[in-house]
Design a protein around this motif. Structure first.
Motif: not given
Length: 491
Positions: A275-304
Protein backbone atom coordinates in the motif's frame (compact mmCIF):
# COMPACT_ATOMS: atom_id res chain seq x y z
CA UNK A 1 -24.81 -24.26 25.89
CA UNK A 2 -24.55 -27.87 27.07
CA UNK A 3 -21.42 -28.16 29.18
CA UNK A 4 -20.78 -31.69 27.87
CA UNK A 5 -20.91 -30.74 24.21
CA UNK A 6 -17.88 -29.74 22.18
CA UNK A 7 -17.61 -25.94 22.29
CA UNK A 8 -17.81 -24.04 19.05
CA UNK A 9 -14.40 -22.63 18.24
CA UNK A 10 -12.98 -20.19 15.72
CA UNK A 11 -11.64 -21.84 12.57
CA UNK A 12 -8.17 -21.04 11.28
CA UNK A 13 -9.18 -20.30 7.69
CA UNK A 14 -6.94 -17.32 6.87
CA UNK A 15 -3.66 -18.03 5.09
CA UNK A 16 -0.85 -15.59 4.28
CA UNK A 17 -2.52 -14.28 1.11
CA UNK A 18 -5.86 -13.79 2.88
CA UNK A 19 -4.18 -12.02 5.80
CA UNK A 20 -2.17 -9.75 3.50
CA UNK A 21 -5.34 -8.87 1.59
CA UNK A 22 -7.07 -7.95 4.87
CA UNK A 23 -4.19 -5.59 5.69
CA UNK A 24 -4.06 -3.98 2.24
CA UNK A 25 -7.81 -4.08 1.68
CA UNK A 26 -8.62 -2.44 5.00
CA UNK A 27 -6.11 0.34 4.30
CA UNK A 28 -7.24 1.29 0.79
CA UNK A 29 -10.67 2.91 0.77
CA UNK A 30 -11.41 6.22 -0.91
CA UNK A 31 -8.81 8.39 0.88
CA UNK A 32 -6.01 7.99 -1.68
CA UNK A 33 -8.33 9.39 -4.36
CA UNK A 34 -9.29 12.47 -2.29
CA UNK A 35 -6.92 13.68 0.43
CA UNK A 36 -4.08 14.87 -1.81
CA UNK A 37 -6.23 17.82 -2.85
CA UNK A 38 -6.47 19.17 0.71
CA UNK A 39 -2.78 18.38 1.26
CA UNK A 40 -1.93 20.48 -1.80
CA UNK A 41 -3.85 23.47 -0.42
CA UNK A 42 -2.10 23.04 2.95
CA UNK A 43 1.55 22.72 1.86
CA UNK A 44 1.57 23.61 -1.85
CA UNK A 45 4.82 21.85 -2.72
CA UNK A 46 4.92 18.66 -4.82
CA UNK A 47 8.13 17.64 -3.05
CA UNK A 48 6.67 18.15 0.42
CA UNK A 49 3.53 16.20 -0.50
CA UNK A 50 5.59 13.23 -1.68
CA UNK A 51 7.76 13.53 1.42
CA UNK A 52 4.66 13.41 3.65
CA UNK A 53 3.43 10.24 1.94
CA UNK A 54 6.91 8.72 2.23
CA UNK A 55 7.24 9.55 5.93
CA UNK A 56 3.72 8.23 6.55
CA UNK A 57 4.64 5.01 4.78
CA UNK A 58 7.91 4.62 6.68
CA UNK A 59 6.39 5.10 10.13
CA UNK A 60 3.49 2.81 9.21
CA UNK A 61 5.96 0.11 8.15
CA UNK A 62 7.98 0.55 11.35
CA UNK A 63 4.80 0.22 13.42
CA UNK A 64 3.70 -2.85 11.44
CA UNK A 65 7.08 -4.52 11.92
CA UNK A 66 6.91 -3.78 15.65
CA UNK A 67 3.38 -5.16 15.89
CA UNK A 68 4.71 -8.34 14.28
CA UNK A 69 6.55 -9.21 17.49
CA UNK A 70 3.46 -8.61 19.61
CA UNK A 71 1.32 -10.68 17.22
CA UNK A 72 3.79 -13.55 17.39
CA UNK A 73 3.80 -13.47 21.20
CA UNK A 74 0.03 -13.23 21.57
CA UNK A 75 -1.73 -14.82 18.58
CA UNK A 76 -5.17 -14.30 20.11
CA UNK A 77 -8.40 -12.77 18.84
CA UNK A 78 -8.51 -9.11 19.81
CA UNK A 79 -5.02 -8.15 18.70
CA UNK A 80 -4.05 -4.67 19.82
CA UNK A 81 -6.56 -4.78 22.68
CA UNK A 82 -4.77 -7.87 24.05
CA UNK A 83 -1.32 -6.29 23.61
CA UNK A 84 -2.28 -3.17 25.58
CA UNK A 85 -3.96 -5.20 28.32
CA UNK A 86 -0.88 -7.42 28.78
CA UNK A 87 1.71 -4.64 28.53
CA UNK A 88 -0.06 -2.22 30.86
CA UNK A 89 -3.38 -3.14 32.44
CA UNK A 90 -6.99 -3.98 31.51
CA UNK A 91 -8.06 -0.33 31.69
CA UNK A 92 -5.70 0.74 28.89
CA UNK A 93 -6.89 -2.16 26.76
CA UNK A 94 -10.52 -1.23 27.38
CA UNK A 95 -9.98 2.44 26.50
CA UNK A 96 -8.61 1.32 23.15
CA UNK A 97 -11.48 -1.09 22.55
CA UNK A 98 -14.02 1.51 23.65
CA UNK A 99 -12.65 4.07 21.19
CA UNK A 100 -12.52 1.50 18.40
CA UNK A 101 -16.15 0.51 18.92
CA UNK A 102 -17.64 3.95 19.50
CA UNK A 103 -15.78 5.79 16.74
CA UNK A 104 -12.70 4.40 15.03
CA UNK A 105 -13.95 1.13 13.52
CA UNK A 106 -17.65 1.91 13.28
CA UNK A 107 -16.98 5.48 12.17
CA UNK A 108 -14.74 4.30 9.34
CA UNK A 109 -17.29 1.63 8.36
CA UNK A 110 -19.95 4.36 8.18
CA UNK A 111 -17.72 6.78 6.24
CA UNK A 112 -16.63 4.11 3.75
CA UNK A 113 -20.22 2.94 3.26
CA UNK A 114 -21.31 6.51 2.51
CA UNK A 115 -18.38 6.90 0.09
CA UNK A 116 -19.47 3.70 -1.69
CA UNK A 117 -23.02 5.04 -1.96
CA UNK A 118 -21.93 8.47 -3.25
CA UNK A 119 -19.84 6.96 -6.02
CA UNK A 120 -22.62 4.53 -6.88
CA UNK A 121 -24.81 7.61 -7.36
CA UNK A 122 -22.41 8.71 -10.14
CA UNK A 123 -23.64 5.69 -12.10
CA UNK A 124 -27.15 5.30 -10.67
CA UNK A 125 -28.56 8.80 -9.92
CA UNK A 126 -31.35 7.35 -7.77
CA UNK A 127 -28.84 6.98 -4.93
CA UNK A 128 -27.95 10.67 -4.89
CA UNK A 129 -28.12 12.25 -1.43
CA UNK A 130 -30.55 14.85 -2.80
CA UNK A 131 -33.10 12.07 -3.29
CA UNK A 132 -34.90 12.16 0.06
CA UNK A 133 -36.79 8.93 0.73
CA UNK A 134 -38.74 10.38 3.64
CA UNK A 135 -38.56 13.34 5.96
CA UNK A 136 -39.54 13.79 9.60
CA UNK A 137 -38.92 17.52 9.58
CA UNK A 138 -35.89 17.35 11.84
CA UNK A 139 -34.42 14.38 9.95
CA UNK A 140 -34.17 13.50 6.25
CA UNK A 141 -33.46 9.95 5.16
CA UNK A 142 -31.89 10.01 1.71
CA UNK A 143 -31.04 7.38 -0.90
CA UNK A 144 -27.30 7.61 -0.20
CA UNK A 145 -27.87 6.67 3.43
CA UNK A 146 -30.20 3.87 2.36
CA UNK A 147 -27.58 2.29 0.11
CA UNK A 148 -24.92 2.68 2.81
CA UNK A 149 -27.15 0.81 5.27
CA UNK A 150 -27.81 -1.90 2.68
CA UNK A 151 -24.05 -2.32 2.12
CA UNK A 152 -23.33 -2.64 5.85
CA UNK A 153 -26.19 -5.11 6.27
CA UNK A 154 -25.11 -7.21 3.27
CA UNK A 155 -21.43 -7.41 4.28
CA UNK A 156 -22.43 -8.21 7.86
CA UNK A 157 -24.66 -11.01 6.54
CA UNK A 158 -21.77 -12.41 4.47
CA UNK A 159 -19.52 -12.37 7.54
CA UNK A 160 -22.20 -14.05 9.64
CA UNK A 161 -22.01 -17.05 7.29
CA UNK A 162 -18.42 -17.78 8.30
CA UNK A 163 -14.89 -16.52 7.82
CA UNK A 164 -14.39 -18.62 4.66
CA UNK A 165 -17.00 -16.65 2.70
CA UNK A 166 -15.69 -13.36 4.03
CA UNK A 167 -12.08 -14.15 3.10
CA UNK A 168 -12.99 -15.12 -0.47
CA UNK A 169 -14.83 -11.83 -0.93
CA UNK A 170 -11.97 -9.89 0.71
CA UNK A 171 -9.19 -11.46 -1.34
CA UNK A 172 -11.11 -11.13 -4.62
CA UNK A 173 -12.00 -7.46 -4.20
CA UNK A 174 -8.60 -6.46 -2.82
CA UNK A 175 -6.70 -8.06 -5.69
CA UNK A 176 -9.08 -6.35 -8.12
CA UNK A 177 -8.52 -2.90 -6.63
CA UNK A 178 -4.75 -3.36 -6.31
CA UNK A 179 -4.47 -4.27 -9.99
CA UNK A 180 -6.82 -1.44 -11.01
CA UNK A 181 -4.90 1.14 -9.00
CA UNK A 182 -1.61 -0.15 -10.39
CA UNK A 183 -3.00 0.11 -13.92
CA UNK A 184 -4.01 3.75 -13.37
CA UNK A 185 -0.58 4.53 -11.96
CA UNK A 186 1.28 2.97 -14.91
CA UNK A 187 -0.92 4.75 -17.46
CA UNK A 188 -0.71 8.03 -15.54
CA UNK A 189 3.07 8.03 -15.34
CA UNK A 190 3.41 6.98 -19.00
CA UNK A 191 1.05 9.69 -20.27
CA UNK A 192 2.36 12.35 -17.90
CA UNK A 193 6.07 11.96 -18.72
CA UNK A 194 6.11 14.86 -21.19
CA UNK A 195 3.14 16.85 -19.89
CA UNK A 196 3.23 20.58 -19.24
CA UNK A 197 1.73 19.96 -15.79
CA UNK A 198 4.70 17.78 -14.84
CA UNK A 199 7.17 20.42 -16.02
CA UNK A 200 5.31 23.12 -14.08
CA UNK A 201 5.34 21.04 -10.89
CA UNK A 202 9.10 20.45 -11.23
CA UNK A 203 9.70 24.22 -11.46
CA UNK A 204 8.59 24.89 -7.86
CA UNK A 205 9.07 21.38 -6.54
CA UNK A 206 10.25 22.37 -3.03
CA UNK A 207 8.45 25.71 -2.52
CA UNK A 208 5.89 25.24 0.27
CA UNK A 209 2.90 27.56 0.55
CA UNK A 210 -0.67 27.43 1.78
CA UNK A 211 -3.71 28.54 -0.19
CA UNK A 212 -6.95 29.89 1.26
CA UNK A 213 -10.12 30.79 -0.62
CA UNK A 214 -11.52 34.17 0.42
CA UNK A 215 -15.27 34.92 0.71
CA UNK A 216 -15.17 36.82 -2.61
CA UNK A 217 -13.74 33.78 -4.39
CA UNK A 218 -10.19 35.08 -4.64
CA UNK A 219 -7.31 33.08 -3.20
CA UNK A 220 -4.53 34.07 -0.80
CA UNK A 221 -1.13 32.37 -0.92
CA UNK A 222 1.23 32.33 2.04
CA UNK A 223 4.80 31.06 1.85
CA UNK A 224 5.59 28.62 4.63
CA UNK A 225 8.76 28.32 6.65
CA UNK A 226 10.01 27.50 10.13
CA UNK A 227 7.48 26.50 12.76
CA UNK A 228 4.54 27.40 10.51
CA UNK A 229 5.80 24.93 7.90
CA UNK A 230 6.09 22.14 10.45
CA UNK A 231 2.56 22.89 11.61
CA UNK A 232 1.27 22.74 8.03
CA UNK A 233 3.07 19.43 7.43
CA UNK A 234 1.49 18.02 10.58
CA UNK A 235 -1.96 19.18 9.52
CA UNK A 236 -1.50 17.78 6.00
CA UNK A 237 -0.29 14.46 7.41
CA UNK A 238 -3.70 13.84 8.97
CA UNK A 239 -4.95 12.94 5.48
CA UNK A 240 -2.12 10.53 4.68
CA UNK A 241 -2.30 8.93 8.13
CA UNK A 242 -6.06 8.41 7.79
CA UNK A 243 -5.60 6.88 4.33
CA UNK A 244 -2.89 4.56 5.69
CA UNK A 245 -4.79 3.50 8.81
CA UNK A 246 -6.50 0.20 9.66
CA UNK A 247 -3.41 -1.88 8.81
CA UNK A 248 -3.58 -3.31 12.34
CA UNK A 249 -6.97 -4.94 11.72
CA UNK A 250 -5.41 -8.31 10.91
CA UNK A 251 -4.25 -8.59 14.54
CA UNK A 252 -7.89 -8.67 15.67
CA UNK A 253 -8.44 -11.86 13.66
CA UNK A 254 -5.45 -13.78 15.07
CA UNK A 255 -7.73 -16.57 16.31
CA UNK A 256 -8.60 -17.42 12.68
CA UNK A 257 -5.18 -17.12 11.03
CA UNK A 258 -3.23 -20.24 10.11
CA UNK A 259 0.22 -20.31 11.74
CA UNK A 260 -0.40 -16.82 13.20
CA UNK A 261 3.10 -16.45 14.69
CA UNK A 262 4.46 -16.47 11.14
CA UNK A 263 1.65 -15.22 8.93
CA UNK A 264 0.50 -12.16 10.91
CA UNK A 265 3.95 -10.50 11.03
CA UNK A 266 4.51 -11.32 7.36
CA UNK A 267 1.09 -10.03 6.30
CA UNK A 268 1.59 -6.81 8.27
CA UNK A 269 4.87 -6.19 6.46
CA UNK A 270 3.71 -7.19 2.98
CA UNK A 271 0.35 -5.43 3.20
CA UNK A 272 1.70 -2.10 4.46
CA UNK A 273 4.63 -2.22 2.00
CA UNK A 274 2.37 -2.82 -0.99
CA UNK A 275 0.00 0.00 0.00
CA UNK A 276 2.83 2.43 0.81
CA UNK A 277 4.42 1.91 -2.62
CA UNK A 278 1.08 2.28 -4.41
CA UNK A 279 0.19 5.45 -2.48
CA UNK A 280 3.48 7.14 -3.29
CA UNK A 281 3.27 6.13 -6.96
CA UNK A 282 -0.37 7.29 -7.16
CA UNK A 283 0.71 10.76 -6.03
CA UNK A 284 3.59 10.72 -8.51
CA UNK A 285 1.01 9.99 -11.22
CA UNK A 286 -1.24 12.83 -9.99
CA UNK A 287 1.70 15.27 -10.11
CA UNK A 288 2.65 14.15 -13.62
CA UNK A 289 -0.87 14.59 -14.97
CA UNK A 290 -2.13 17.69 -13.12
CA UNK A 291 -0.57 21.00 -12.04
CA UNK A 292 -0.53 21.30 -8.28
CA UNK A 293 -1.81 24.88 -8.33
CA UNK A 294 -5.02 26.08 -9.90
CA UNK A 295 -8.12 28.18 -9.47
CA UNK A 296 -11.39 27.29 -7.75
CA UNK A 297 -13.14 28.95 -10.71
CA UNK A 298 -11.30 26.82 -13.27
CA UNK A 299 -13.43 25.16 -15.94
CA UNK A 300 -11.14 22.27 -16.86
CA UNK A 301 -9.31 19.84 -14.56
CA UNK A 302 -6.00 21.44 -15.61
CA UNK A 303 -7.26 24.91 -14.70
CA UNK A 304 -8.46 23.71 -11.29
CA UNK A 305 -5.28 21.75 -10.61
CA UNK A 306 -4.83 19.30 -7.73
CA UNK A 307 -5.60 22.01 -5.16
CA UNK A 308 -9.09 22.66 -6.46
CA UNK A 309 -10.09 19.36 -8.01
CA UNK A 310 -13.88 19.20 -8.07
CA UNK A 311 -15.12 17.95 -4.68
CA UNK A 312 -11.44 17.13 -3.93
CA UNK A 313 -11.71 14.18 -6.34
CA UNK A 314 -8.12 14.37 -7.52
CA UNK A 315 -8.19 10.71 -8.60
CA UNK A 316 -11.08 11.39 -10.98
CA UNK A 317 -9.40 14.57 -12.26
CA UNK A 318 -6.20 12.64 -13.02
CA UNK A 319 -8.14 9.81 -14.66
CA UNK A 320 -9.91 12.30 -16.93
CA UNK A 321 -6.54 13.19 -18.48
CA UNK A 322 -6.11 9.48 -19.32
CA UNK A 323 -9.64 8.41 -20.22
CA UNK A 324 -11.45 11.67 -21.03
CA UNK A 325 -15.20 11.72 -20.37
CA UNK A 326 -15.18 8.04 -19.37
CA UNK A 327 -13.08 8.88 -16.28
CA UNK A 328 -16.08 9.54 -14.03
CA UNK A 329 -17.51 6.10 -14.72
CA UNK A 330 -14.13 4.32 -14.47
CA UNK A 331 -13.20 6.01 -11.18
CA UNK A 332 -16.67 5.47 -9.74
CA UNK A 333 -16.35 1.74 -10.46
CA UNK A 334 -12.82 1.59 -9.02
CA UNK A 335 -13.80 3.39 -5.82
CA UNK A 336 -16.92 1.25 -5.47
CA UNK A 337 -14.73 -1.87 -5.66
CA UNK A 338 -12.21 -0.28 -3.30
CA UNK A 339 -14.71 0.78 -0.64
CA UNK A 340 -16.66 -2.48 -0.90
CA UNK A 341 -13.55 -4.53 -0.16
CA UNK A 342 -12.35 -2.08 2.49
CA UNK A 343 -15.60 -2.29 4.42
CA UNK A 344 -15.63 -6.07 4.31
CA UNK A 345 -12.19 -6.15 5.93
CA UNK A 346 -13.24 -3.65 8.59
CA UNK A 347 -16.45 -5.51 9.41
CA UNK A 348 -14.68 -8.87 9.55
CA UNK A 349 -11.90 -7.63 11.84
CA UNK A 350 -13.70 -5.33 14.25
CA UNK A 351 -16.07 -7.94 15.63
CA UNK A 352 -13.14 -10.06 16.82
CA UNK A 353 -11.93 -7.24 19.07
CA UNK A 354 -15.34 -6.92 20.74
CA UNK A 355 -15.39 -10.71 21.13
CA UNK A 356 -12.12 -10.52 23.10
CA UNK A 357 -13.45 -7.68 25.25
CA UNK A 358 -16.64 -9.60 26.00
CA UNK A 359 -14.63 -12.59 27.17
CA UNK A 360 -12.98 -10.27 29.69
CA UNK A 361 -16.34 -9.06 30.94
CA UNK A 362 -16.03 -5.51 29.59
CA UNK A 363 -18.47 -5.76 26.69
CA UNK A 364 -21.89 -7.28 26.10
CA UNK A 365 -21.72 -10.92 27.22
CA UNK A 366 -23.39 -12.25 24.10
CA UNK A 367 -20.52 -10.83 22.04
CA UNK A 368 -18.32 -13.58 23.52
CA UNK A 369 -20.45 -16.30 21.92
CA UNK A 370 -19.72 -17.71 18.48
CA UNK A 371 -22.62 -18.57 16.20
CA UNK A 372 -23.11 -21.88 14.37
CA UNK A 373 -20.69 -20.68 11.68
CA UNK A 374 -17.91 -20.17 14.25
CA UNK A 375 -17.91 -16.36 14.11
CA UNK A 376 -18.93 -13.78 16.76
CA UNK A 377 -22.40 -13.18 15.39
CA UNK A 378 -23.77 -10.86 18.07
CA UNK A 379 -20.63 -8.70 17.89
CA UNK A 380 -21.02 -8.43 14.11
CA UNK A 381 -24.69 -7.41 14.43
CA UNK A 382 -24.00 -4.88 17.18
CA UNK A 383 -21.19 -3.35 15.14
CA UNK A 384 -23.52 -3.06 12.14
CA UNK A 385 -26.24 -1.37 14.20
CA UNK A 386 -23.90 1.26 15.62
CA UNK A 387 -22.17 1.92 12.28
CA UNK A 388 -25.61 2.33 10.69
CA UNK A 389 -26.61 4.78 13.41
CA UNK A 390 -23.50 6.83 12.62
CA UNK A 391 -24.47 6.76 8.93
CA UNK A 392 -27.86 8.20 9.81
CA UNK A 393 -26.45 10.78 12.22
CA UNK A 394 -24.09 12.20 9.61
CA UNK A 395 -21.54 12.83 12.38
CA UNK A 396 -19.08 10.07 11.47
CA UNK A 397 -16.78 12.44 9.54
CA UNK A 398 -16.45 14.80 12.49
CA UNK A 399 -15.97 11.92 14.91
CA UNK A 400 -13.20 10.51 12.74
CA UNK A 401 -11.43 13.87 12.79
CA UNK A 402 -11.65 13.81 16.57
CA UNK A 403 -10.10 10.35 16.80
CA UNK A 404 -7.29 10.54 14.24
CA UNK A 405 -5.20 11.95 17.07
CA UNK A 406 -6.41 9.31 19.54
CA UNK A 407 -5.74 6.50 17.08
CA UNK A 408 -2.15 7.68 16.61
CA UNK A 409 -1.80 7.98 20.38
CA UNK A 410 -2.80 4.33 20.84
CA UNK A 411 -0.25 3.27 18.23
CA UNK A 412 2.43 5.07 20.24
CA UNK A 413 1.31 3.47 23.51
CA UNK A 414 1.27 0.03 21.87
CA UNK A 415 4.85 0.43 20.56
CA UNK A 416 5.90 1.55 24.04
CA UNK A 417 4.23 -1.66 25.22
CA UNK A 418 6.75 -3.57 23.09
CA UNK A 419 9.55 -2.19 25.30
CA UNK A 420 7.52 -2.88 28.44
CA UNK A 421 6.93 -6.52 27.51
CA UNK A 422 10.61 -7.07 26.73
CA UNK A 423 11.24 -6.27 30.42
CA UNK A 424 8.02 -7.62 31.88
CA UNK A 425 7.81 -10.91 29.93
CA UNK A 426 11.38 -11.77 28.86
CA UNK A 427 10.59 -15.50 28.97
CA UNK A 428 7.69 -15.37 26.50
CA UNK A 429 8.27 -17.02 23.14
CA UNK A 430 9.03 -14.51 20.39
CA UNK A 431 9.02 -16.37 17.06
CA UNK A 432 9.47 -13.01 15.36
CA UNK A 433 11.35 -10.05 16.87
CA UNK A 434 10.71 -6.44 15.90
CA UNK A 435 13.02 -5.39 13.05
CA UNK A 436 15.57 -2.78 14.11
CA UNK A 437 14.71 -3.04 17.83
CA UNK A 438 15.20 -0.84 19.83
CA UNK A 439 16.16 1.89 17.33
CA UNK A 440 13.26 1.72 14.84
CA UNK A 441 10.46 1.29 17.41
CA UNK A 442 11.95 4.17 19.42
CA UNK A 443 12.17 6.25 16.23
CA UNK A 444 8.47 5.59 15.60
CA UNK A 445 7.57 6.73 19.11
CA UNK A 446 9.60 9.93 18.65
CA UNK A 447 8.21 10.78 15.19
CA UNK A 448 4.61 9.90 16.04
CA UNK A 449 4.84 11.84 19.32
CA UNK A 450 6.15 14.88 17.43
CA UNK A 451 3.18 14.61 15.03
CA UNK A 452 0.82 14.44 18.02
CA UNK A 453 2.39 17.59 19.50
CA UNK A 454 1.98 19.41 16.18
CA UNK A 455 -1.65 18.29 15.97
CA UNK A 456 -2.29 19.50 19.51
CA UNK A 457 -0.97 22.91 18.48
CA UNK A 458 -2.65 23.29 15.08
CA UNK A 459 -5.90 21.43 15.89
CA UNK A 460 -6.38 21.76 19.65
CA UNK A 461 -10.18 21.46 19.56
CA UNK A 462 -10.13 18.35 17.35
CA UNK A 463 -7.51 16.63 19.49
CA UNK A 464 -9.28 17.70 22.67
CA UNK A 465 -12.54 16.06 21.61
CA UNK A 466 -10.60 12.95 20.61
CA UNK A 467 -9.10 12.70 24.08
CA UNK A 468 -12.51 13.36 25.62
CA UNK A 469 -14.00 10.37 23.79
CA UNK A 470 -11.15 8.16 25.02
CA UNK A 471 -11.43 9.37 28.63
CA UNK A 472 -15.19 8.92 28.60
CA UNK A 473 -14.36 5.24 28.53
CA UNK A 474 -12.97 5.39 32.09
CA UNK A 475 -16.30 5.62 33.95
CA UNK A 476 -17.80 3.19 31.42
CA UNK A 477 -15.11 0.63 32.26
CA UNK A 478 -15.72 0.74 36.01
CA UNK A 479 -19.49 0.67 35.55
CA UNK A 480 -19.18 -2.34 33.28
CA UNK A 481 -16.89 -4.15 35.71
CA UNK A 482 -19.33 -3.46 38.53
CA UNK A 483 -22.41 -4.74 36.72
CA UNK A 484 -20.78 -7.13 34.28
CA UNK A 485 -18.34 -9.80 35.26
CA UNK A 486 -16.17 -12.26 33.47
CA UNK A 487 -17.94 -14.41 30.90
CA UNK A 488 -17.29 -18.07 30.33
CA UNK A 489 -14.35 -18.33 27.96
CA UNK A 490 -15.24 -19.68 24.56
CA UNK A 491 -12.09 -20.05 22.51
Amino acid sequence: MDKTSTPIAMKRELGLLDSTMIVAGSMIGSGIFLVSSDMARTVGSPGVILMIWLVTGIITLIAALSYGELAGMMPKAGGQYVYLKEAFNPVVGFLFGWTVFTVIQTGVIAAVAIAFAKYTAELIPFFDEKNVIFSLGFFDFNATQMLALILIAFLTYVNLQGVKNAKILQTTFTIAKLLSLLGLIVLGIYIGLNSEAFKANLTNFWTPYSVKVNPDGSITKELLSGVVLYGAIGAAMVGSLFSSDSWNNITYTAGEVKDPQKNIPLSLFLGTLIVTILYILANVAYLMLLPISGSPDGVTVLERGIMFASQDRVGTAAASIIFGSAAVTIMALLIMVSTFGCNNGLILSGARLYYAMAKDGVFFKRAAVLNKNNVPGFALILQAIWASALCLSGSYGQLLDYCTFSSLLFYIVTIVGLFVLRKKRPDWDRPYKAFGYPVLPALYVIIASAICVVLLIVKPETCGWGLAIVLLGLPVYYIWKSFGGKTEAID
